[in-house]
Design a protein around this motif. Structure first.
Motif, PDB file in Angstrom:
ATOM      1  N   ASN A  16      -9.607  16.569   4.116  1.00 51.36           N
ATOM      2  CA  ASN A  16     -10.284  15.690   5.085  1.00 51.36           C
ATOM      3  C   ASN A  16      -9.301  15.101   6.097  1.00 51.36           C
ATOM      4  O   ASN A  16      -9.699  14.702   7.189  1.00 51.36           O
ATOM      5  N   VAL A  17      -8.034  15.034   5.698  1.00 56.80           N
ATOM      6  CA  VAL A  17      -7.016  14.430   6.576  1.00 56.80           C
ATOM      7  C   VAL A  17      -6.852  15.241   7.865  1.00 56.80           C
ATOM      8  O   VAL A  17      -6.385  14.730   8.876  1.00 56.80           O
ATOM      9  N   MET A  68      -1.663  10.531  11.441  1.00 57.54           N
ATOM     10  CA  MET A  68      -1.545  11.094  10.101  1.00 57.54           C
ATOM     11  C   MET A  68      -2.172  12.485  10.062  1.00 57.54           C
ATOM     12  O   MET A  68      -1.656  13.410   9.425  1.00 57.54           O
ATOM     13  N   SER A  69      -3.288  12.606  10.762  1.00 60.17           N
ATOM     14  CA  SER A  69      -3.935  13.907  10.859  1.00 60.17           C
ATOM     15  C   SER A  69      -3.019  14.890  11.607  1.00 60.17           C
ATOM     16  O   SER A  69      -2.842  16.041  11.189  1.00 60.17           O
ATOM     17  N   GLU A  89       0.055   9.423  -4.026  1.00 61.44           N
ATOM     18  CA  GLU A  89      -0.174   8.001  -3.775  1.00 61.44           C
ATOM     19  C   GLU A  89      -1.590   7.719  -3.277  1.00 61.44           C
ATOM     20  O   GLU A  89      -2.072   6.585  -3.354  1.00 61.44           O
ATOM     21  N   ALA A  90      -2.260   8.727  -2.748  1.00 62.76           N
ATOM     22  CA  ALA A  90      -3.605   8.520  -2.198  1.00 62.76           C
ATOM     23  C   ALA A  90      -4.606   8.268  -3.316  1.00 62.76           C
ATOM     24  O   ALA A  90      -4.430   8.731  -4.441  1.00 62.76           O
ATOM     25  N   GLY A  91      -5.645   7.543  -2.994  1.00 65.14           N
ATOM     26  CA  GLY A  91      -6.659   7.208  -3.996  1.00 65.14           C
ATOM     27  C   GLY A  91      -7.483   8.408  -4.415  1.00 65.14           C
ATOM     28  O   GLY A  91      -7.887   8.535  -5.560  1.00 65.14           O
ATOM     29  N   ARG A  92      -7.765   9.304  -3.479  1.00 66.43           N
ATOM     30  CA  ARG A  92      -8.575  10.505  -3.759  1.00 66.43           C
ATOM     31  C   ARG A  92      -7.839  11.736  -3.235  1.00 66.43           C
ATOM     32  O   ARG A  92      -8.206  12.314  -2.202  1.00 66.43           O
ATOM     33  N   ASN A 137      -4.631  -6.530  -0.734  1.00 69.65           N
ATOM     34  CA  ASN A 137      -5.035  -5.302  -0.081  1.00 69.65           C
ATOM     35  C   ASN A 137      -5.260  -4.208  -1.111  1.00 69.65           C
ATOM     36  O   ASN A 137      -5.853  -3.206  -0.831  1.00 69.65           O
ATOM     37  N   GLU A 138      -4.714  -4.448  -2.274  1.00 69.54           N
ATOM     38  CA  GLU A 138      -4.894  -3.473  -3.327  1.00 69.54           C
ATOM     39  C   GLU A 138      -5.650  -4.125  -4.470  1.00 69.54           C
ATOM     40  O   GLU A 138      -5.174  -5.085  -5.057  1.00 69.54           O
ATOM     41  N   GLY A 139      -6.831  -3.653  -4.738  1.00 72.47           N
ATOM     42  CA  GLY A 139      -7.568  -4.157  -5.875  1.00 72.47           C
ATOM     43  C   GLY A 139      -7.550  -3.124  -6.976  1.00 72.47           C
ATOM     44  O   GLY A 139      -7.037  -2.032  -6.798  1.00 72.47           O
ATOM     45  N   ARG A 140      -8.060  -3.475  -8.075  1.00 72.88           N
ATOM     46  CA  ARG A 140      -8.130  -2.514  -9.180  1.00 72.88           C
ATOM     47  C   ARG A 140      -9.546  -2.509  -9.689  1.00 72.88           C
ATOM     48  O   ARG A 140     -10.050  -3.497 -10.150  1.00 72.88           O
ATOM     49  N   LEU A 168       0.815  -1.215   0.000  1.00 72.16           N
ATOM     50  CA  LEU A 168       0.000   0.000   0.000  1.00 72.16           C
ATOM     51  C   LEU A 168       0.849   1.265   0.000  1.00 72.16           C
ATOM     52  O   LEU A 168       0.509   2.241  -0.646  1.00 72.16           O
ATOM     53  N   TRP A 169       1.908   1.258   0.752  1.00 68.91           N
ATOM     54  CA  TRP A 169       2.786   2.416   0.828  1.00 68.91           C
ATOM     55  C   TRP A 169       4.087   2.112   0.097  1.00 68.91           C
ATOM     56  O   TRP A 169       4.854   1.240   0.503  1.00 68.91           O
ATOM     57  N   ARG A 223      -9.382  15.046  -1.904  1.00 69.74           N
ATOM     58  CA  ARG A 223     -10.055  15.099  -0.604  1.00 69.74           C
ATOM     59  C   ARG A 223      -9.040  15.321   0.523  1.00 69.74           C
ATOM     60  O   ARG A 223      -9.337  15.107   1.688  1.00 69.74           O
TER      61      ARG A 223
END
Lengths: 281, 237
Positions: free
Chosen positions: A73-74, A83-84, A64-67, A277-280, A11-12, A70
């Motif tokens: 929001n973090v 992380m926040s 690297e983030a999916g969105r 853990n990672e789908g497409r 993931l990272w 956004r």
């Protein structure tokens, strides 16, 4: 009885490593420069470069983030998520340091310094709070991030601002401290999941790269040549810092085995369906 | 029954904060999986994929095929895996956006419109139960099939996804329906299991089917030493 064997996290990747390296180096450079310049005579160039490194790190990880759009929001969960808190601390550092650059003030510099230190610690605590990854979920990881961030910061400083003369002794001290924490981390008699996950870090290549090139060589150069070999010291110390974080995230970053209880051996016969853990889609 | 209705109301509310239910409502959805009965047919896997229209390569529920013991004393074991809906979920507090949430009935879920897809919850989950969907991919070249086009959920792209204990079924259940007993109000993996190996119900209700299965104290949970307090139990022998 192991149901799912250990598996490397995907993931990272390198962009997350870039955030940890650049952020640690930027904030570390600011902290070290503040001390080395006697707190009040901090060159503007250092402030600008430190801010740019931290911002660049954030940009890397946002890709690297999916969105990524956004991203704001973090900031929502400062009460519970490291992380926040990292984004708050990093943002506070950038904002305060910028204002301090335009209108210097003692309290602004002090707050920037605190924010920079908190930011580096938050980065280490992000990894520490990841309970699925035994190599990260270790109390020395935040300490390691702090010493490594300060060391790479000092090394970077010596490269860009000619502070090599003043930074030689602190750099040597930080190298020694970093080696102490790193070795302490590696030899911890933790559970088997931790030992298995960190095995690549104890291998010949990792030891040669991180400890040898990244720490022993610069220390030797400092001992022999003083400030004459400062560029060499900086390059190798930076290389060591990058290798350390990259190895920790990418090589030792593996999920702990999922098991019922110790003692009974199992062997996964096949993977009827994958569990990525990672789908497409 | 009144307790169940209260619980269902709480479920519908989908409150963000959770972990400890309010004093009057004691409810915690959970699962008991009898591994003595599981034959590894993967019906639960496929039923889950169909129910949630999951894209290729993504499985919220899957069955691990393992071998237990040492030769010649060896036996085969099928272990259905998915989210453990932990009472103390490591994935929820780490989430920087608040997208990962725990309801008061114990269900851990993701509010897609808040999630940035940072992956932090996935590395925090020791059970590997969270899955990031990066971009659109279909089963066949040339775009989605009519069925995929009908069921695809654009909200799930770029965010973290996971098993929801089919909370949409629980939430839509008729008043008085009993999740775990009434098929329409039960997670589809449990309802579709051909061997009746997967049981669902309220762990806090001593009369529920899951509580009765747990009475003899033989059920075990995965990675209990991490203190995550999983809501999924397994009966091994």
């Amino acid at each position: 009885m192991i149901i799912l064997p250990a598996e490397r996290q995907k993931l990272w990747g390198p962009l997350a490593v870039a955030n940890f390296v650049l952020g640690g180096m930027g904030a570390g450079a600011y902290v070290m420069a503040t001390f080395l310049s006697g707190f009040f005579r901090l060159p503007r160039l250092i402030i600008v470069v430190s801010i740019l490194l931290v911002v660049l790190g954030f940009l890397c990880v946002s890709v690297e983030a999916g969105r990524p759009f956004r991203g704001p929001n973090v900031l929502r969960k400062i009460g519970s998520s490291w992380m926040s808190r990292e984004l708050w601390a990093g943002g506070a550092f950038v904002g305060l340091a910028l204002v301090d650059m335009v209108a210097p003030a003692f309290w602004l510099r002090l707050l920037s310094l605190v924010a920079a230190l908190l930011f580096i610690l938050c980065q280490g605590l992000i990894l520490f709070d990841a309970r699925g990854i035994p190599a990260w979920n270790h109390p020395l990881v935040p300490v390691l991030f702090l010493t490594s961030g300060l060391l790479t910061g000092a090394a970077f400083l010596a490269m860009i601002d000619g502070m090599a003369g003043r930074s030689a002794l602190p750099t040597a001290g930080l190298i020694g401290l970093n080696v102490f924490v790193w070795v302490g981390y590696l030899i911890q008699p933790r559970d088997r999941a931790f030992r298995d996950a960190t095995r690549p870090l104890r291998g010949g290549m990792a030891l040669a790269g991180i400890l040898g090139l990244g720490h022993v060589v610069p220390l030797a150069v400092l001992a022999v040549g003083g400030s004459a070999g400062s560029l060499l010291v900086s390059v190798f110390a930076l290389l060591g810092g990058i290798l350390l974080k990259a190895s920790l995230v990418l090589r030792a970053g593996q999920f702990r085995p999922v098991a019922f209880a110790a003692g009974q051996s199992t062997r996964v016969l096949g993977a009827p369906v994958a569990a990525p853990n990672e789908g497409r889609n | 029954m009144a307790r169940l209705e209260r619980g269902a109301r709480e479920t519908r509310r989908g409150t963000e904060k959770g972990g400890v239910p309010p004093s009057e409502v004691r409810m915690r959805w959970g699962m008991v999986i009898d591994l003595r009965k599981c034959v590894g047919c993967q019906t639960c896997t496929i039923a889950c994929k169909q129910e949630h229209a999951l894209p290729p390569e993504l499985f919220w529920r899957y069955v691990v095929d393992t071998e237990v013991g040492e030769y010649p004393d060896v036996k085969r074991l099928f272990v259905p895996m998915g989210c453990m809906h932990c009472a103390n979920p490591p994935c929820v507090p780490v989430c920087p956006t608040g997208a990962s949430q725990q309801r008061q009935d114990g269900i851990v879920w993701v509010q897609y419109d808040l999630c940035v897809g940072c992956g932090y919850c996935a590395v925090a989950c020791p059970y590997r139960a969270r899955h990031l969907i990066h971009d659109e991919q279909w089963y066949f070249p040339g775009g989605p099939t009519p069925s995929e086009a009908r069921t695809a959920d654009p909200e799930r792209r770029g965010v973290m996804t996971k098993c929801t204990f089919c909370m949409h079924r629980i939430d839509a259940a008729d008043p008085g329906a009993r999740p775990g007993v009434d098929p329409a109000a039960t997670p589809v993996c449990a309802g579709s299991c051909i061997a009746n190996a997967i049981h669902f119900g309220d762990l806090d209700d001593p009369l529920s089917p899951v509580s009765r299965l747990l009475k003899d104290g033989k059920a075990v949970r995965l990675l209990e030493e991490l203190d995550t307090d999983p809501s999924v139990y397994y009966i091994l022998e």
